[in-house]
Write a protein that holds these residues in place. Structure first.
Motif: not given
Length: 420
Positions: A99-107, A353-359, A363-368, A389-393
């Motif tokens: 849940i925490i990772i999902s919230l973080y991925a959402g911004g 590193d925080a930028v790369i981690r969030l992006l 990306i993974r969250d959007i595709e999921d 459809p799939r966005l990119v990946e």
């Protein structure tokens, strides 16, 4: 349940129905683990004379998706019991980390997540704990960023997002570059994410060297927005590669100097340049625009096209099947549009590193999310399917078979070995 309906009992939070159910299930499971550890049930005569026995319980509070739960964890006299359901040292039940990772991925920021968990679940986690959970993803990001790649990508798109990153005592604007490669099957893959911290040429030389070290032996066409130093780095790493300036970016750059009143007129006057059938016809169209009233009125627009000319004309040497694919980096810009919505409320990032981690997480969250919507539409008639459809990946380039045939004719010596 009738008390819940009447408002007498809350579902979640302290004393709620769900936390009590979780407590009962976990405590029964722990008692079952203890029985398995000792080899006999509680009160069973088989335990008489055993070298080990139960020794009461100890209290432990764990955070769960439905609130904090106080558990009575059984102990044994020898202190050898190691529960697996709620391991020693664990303060969170499985699922809360996700849940925490999902919230973080959402911004959401770490502090936003902290307040959200406390307000909705009644669970209090420290800022440090949430940071550790999100930091744990770095290992996955590092593995993804260093994974082996294909030997050849016919087309690679490059585009960038502007992000604010703390650098010492200042917050600076940096560019997070995302590379998307199209493999021989026409499937798109996000190759990597890089935050530009140094000069253009040196930075891109490092990026190209990294891709080469990960297995990329050749790239036919790189479509980008005229990034400084990129062309030189590409040509130094893959000498035969073509660097193509995104036509849409070029048009935007040229229109930057035109006021709103003349934008439609200038846009119409520029169209013959990028729709020309040959480089010679495009050059003639540019000269005609430069000598027109609009060209003389807006010389910076003409200069923009002249400066980018060397990297624009390769686009015109390909047949329409290929032109449609390398005309623009829109396939990656659609991804960037979604990512901008996620990062816009974050203020600034503490590190690159925080930028790369969030992006990566985003990306993974959007595709999921898109995959879950497609799963719901499975089995419905095509006219009733609404899932995107799939966005990119993993997305497939439209019209790829025809484009690959045209590329094979244009680059026979570089593709034949991979297509046979």
């Amino acid at each position: 349940m009738s008390q819940v309906d009447e408002g007498g009992v809350a579902l979640t939070g302290q004393g709620g129905l769900l936390p009590e159910l979780v407590k009962a299930v976990l405590e029964r499971g722990l008692q079952a683990e203890m029985t398995g550890h000792l080899g006999y049930e509680k009160g069973d005569a088989a335990g008489r004379g055993s070298p080990n026995s139960r020794n009461g319980t100890s209290t432990k509070t764990i955070a769960t998706e439905v609130g904090d739960v106080d558990l009575a964890v059984p102990r044994d006299r020898n202190g050898s019991f190691e529960p697996r359901l709620v391991p020693k040292g664990s303060r969170r039940a499985g699922g809360l980390d996700e849940i925490i990772i999902s919230l973080y991925a959402g911004g959401m920021t770490v502090r936003d997540i902290q307040h959200h968990l406390q307000r909705t679940y009644g669970t209090e986690l420290s800022h440090e704990t949430i940071s550790k959970i999100t930091d744990a993803v770095l290992e996955e990001v590092t593995a993804w960023q260093s994974r082996p790649l294909e030997e050849i990508y016919p087309i690679v798109y490059l585009d960038a997002l502007v992000v604010k990153v703390r650098d010492g005592h200042q917050v600076r604007n940096k560019h997070a570059h995302i590379a998307v490669g199209v493999d021989l099957d026409g499937i798109k893959h996000v190759l990597g994410i890089w935050v530009q911290a140094g000069e253009g040429a040196k930075f891109w030389a490092g990026v190209c060297a990294e891709l080469r070290n990960r297995g990329v032996k050749d790239v036919l066409i790189v479509c980008c927005d005229g990034l400084p130093g990129l062309a030189e780095a590409i040509e130094a790493t893959w000498p035969s590669s073509t660097v193509q300036t995104c036509t849409v970016h070029l048009i935007r750059a040229a229109m930057r100097f035109v006021p709103y009143a003349d934008r439609n007129k200038v846009a119409a006057a520029l169209k013959p340049i990028y729709t020309a059938p040959t480089p010679e016809a495009a050059e003639t169209a540019l000269l005609e625009f430069a000598e027109s009233d609009l060209g003389r009125k807006y010389p910076p627009t003409v200069k923009t096209w002249e400066n980018a000319w060397k990297r624009f004309i390769p686009f015109l040497e390909f047949p329409p099947e290929v032109q449609r694919i390398i005309y623009t980096t829109n396939s990656i810009e659609s991804l960037n549009f979604q990512l901008r919505k996620i990062i816009k409320n974050r203020g600034h990032f503490p590190s690159d590193d925080a930028v790369i981690r969030l992006l990566w997480l985003a990306i993974r969250d959007i595709e999921d999310k898109r995959a879950r919507k497609r799963a719901k539409d499975k089995g419905k008639p095509p006219t009733q399917r609404t899932a995107p459809p799939r966005l990119v990946e993993g997305a497939t380039v439209h019209g790829w078979k025809q484009a690959l045939g045209a590329l094979a004719l244009h680059f026979p010596d570089r593709l034949d070995g991979y297509l046979n």
